[in-house]
Design a protein around this motif. Structure first.
Motif, short mmCIF file in Angstrom:
data_model
loop_
_atom_site.label_atom_id
_atom_site.label_comp_id
_atom_site.label_asym_id
_atom_site.label_seq_id
_atom_site.Cartn_x
_atom_site.Cartn_y
_atom_site.Cartn_z
N LYS B 2 161.23 47.43 114.44
CA LYS B 2 160.51 46.26 113.99
C LYS B 2 159.03 46.44 114.29
CE LYS B 2 161.66 42.05 114.36
NZ LYS B 2 161.88 41.46 113.03
N TYR B 32 144.68 39.98 114.77
CA TYR B 32 144.78 38.66 115.38
C TYR B 32 146.06 38.59 116.19
CZ TYR B 32 141.28 37.49 111.87
OH TYR B 32 140.15 37.46 111.11
N MET B 34 148.42 36.26 118.89
CA MET B 34 148.68 34.90 119.35
C MET B 34 149.82 34.87 120.35
SD MET B 34 146.93 33.10 116.86
CE MET B 34 146.17 33.58 115.32
N TYR B 49 145.05 32.54 121.58
CA TYR B 49 144.86 33.56 120.55
C TYR B 49 143.69 34.45 120.92
CZ TYR B 49 140.93 30.84 118.72
OH TYR B 49 139.76 30.16 118.58
N SER B 92 148.82 39.39 113.27
CA SER B 92 148.54 39.44 111.84
C SER B 92 147.38 40.38 111.58
CB SER B 92 148.21 38.04 111.32
OG SER B 92 147.64 38.07 110.04
N GLY B 94 145.31 39.55 109.29
CA GLY B 94 144.29 38.64 108.79
C GLY B 94 144.47 38.35 107.31
N ASN B 95 145.20 39.21 106.62
CA ASN B 95 145.45 39.02 105.19
C ASN B 95 146.92 38.80 104.88
OD1 ASN B 95 142.72 39.53 104.41
ND2 ASN B 95 143.10 41.70 104.79
N THR B 96 147.73 38.82 105.91
CA THR B 96 149.18 38.65 105.74
C THR B 96 149.68 37.62 106.74
OG1 THR B 96 149.53 40.50 107.26
CG2 THR B 96 149.55 41.00 104.91
N PRO B 97 150.82 37.02 106.46
CA PRO B 97 151.35 36.03 107.41
C PRO B 97 151.64 36.63 108.77
CG PRO B 97 152.41 35.81 105.29
CD PRO B 97 151.61 37.06 105.22
N LEU B 98 151.72 35.76 109.77
CA LEU B 98 152.02 36.20 111.13
C LEU B 98 153.38 36.89 111.20
CD1 LEU B 98 150.94 33.12 113.28
CD2 LEU B 98 149.85 35.36 113.21
N PHE B 100 156.19 37.62 114.10
CA PHE B 100 156.54 37.13 115.43
C PHE B 100 157.46 38.10 116.15
CE2 PHE B 100 155.06 32.76 115.77
CZ PHE B 100 154.70 32.47 114.47
N GLY B 101 157.30 38.15 117.49
CA GLY B 101 158.30 38.77 118.32
C GLY B 101 159.49 37.84 118.46
#
Lengths: 115, 110
Positions: B2, B32, B34, B49, B92, B94-98, B100-101
């Motif tokens: 992943k 980015y 968070m 963040y 992220s 910055g141009n794609t969705p977050l 997550f772990g």
């Protein structure tokens, strides 16, 4: 919860029935997201929207569709619910551009059980 | 593999301990970073963040990003029972969705 509501909060349904979950925001944020959260998998993105009538698929979009006819509302539809779609569903919102795009605020969640 | 790996725990510590939570990632384009905190049966809430590399401190919480190692950390000093929650890292380009772990479940025992 940053002006985000989800309805219903709990739902039990049967396999094969259609289900629609609603997310409503009062923040006028451009981006809206639907996630599912399952033990061992964490948060996974289903679909997201970057404006009215503008949507895109996420990691686990099969079996789900979305619609956004107004800035404040984002609907998630399970076309024919299956037991594998039993999960907790979260809606999130974010503003547009730069760092603000990444600061997502989450709703309280909808707990869906498919029997 | 992943894109984002996070040890799910659970992690149990005594009150007052220093807690270290970590994530590794494989996408060098992530900019980015968070940390979200999620209490039981609630939605995640943004805790901290960071943009690019470096440290950021907010009260008892410190976020660190080491882009050369593709490794981020969250430190909690003087941990309290109210810190008991699941902590999720997210990142992220910055141009794609977050992304997550899976989250680490933390229990702070009084």
């Amino acid at each position: 919860d940053a002006g985000i509501t989800q309805s219903p909060r709990h739902k039990v349904t049967e396999t094969g029935t259609p289900v629609t979950l609603r997310c409503h925001q009062t923040e006028n944020h451009r981006y809206m997201y639907w996630y599912r959260q399952d033990p061992g998998h964490g948060l996974r993105l289903i679909h997201y929207s970057y404006g009215v009538k503008d949507t895109d698929k996420g990691e686990v979009s099969d079996g789900y569709s979305v619609s956004r006819s107004k800035t404040e509302d984002f609907l998630l539809t399970l076309e024919s619910a299956t037991s594998s779609q039993t999960s907790v569903y979260f809606c999130a919102i974010s503003e547009s551009g730069g760092l603000a795009y990444n600061e997502q605020f989450f709703g309280p969640g909808t707990r869906l059980t498919v029997l | 593999q992943k894109e984002v790996e996070q040890d799910p725990g659970p992690l149990s510590v005594p009150e007052g301990a220093i807690v270290s939570l970590n994530c590794t990632y494989s996408n060098s384009a992530f900019q980015y970073f968070m940390w979200y905190r999620q209490y039981s049966r609630k939605g995640p809430e943004l805790l901290m963040y960071t943009y690019s590399s470096g440290n950021k401190e907010d009260g008892r919480f410190t976020a660190q990003v080491d882009k050369s190692s593709k490794y981020i950390s969250l430190f909690i000093r003087d941990s309290q029972p109210s810190d008991s929650a699941t902590y999720l890292c997210a990142m992220s380009t910055g141009n794609t969705p977050l992304v997550f772990g899976k989250g680490t479940r933390l229990s702070v025992i009084a």
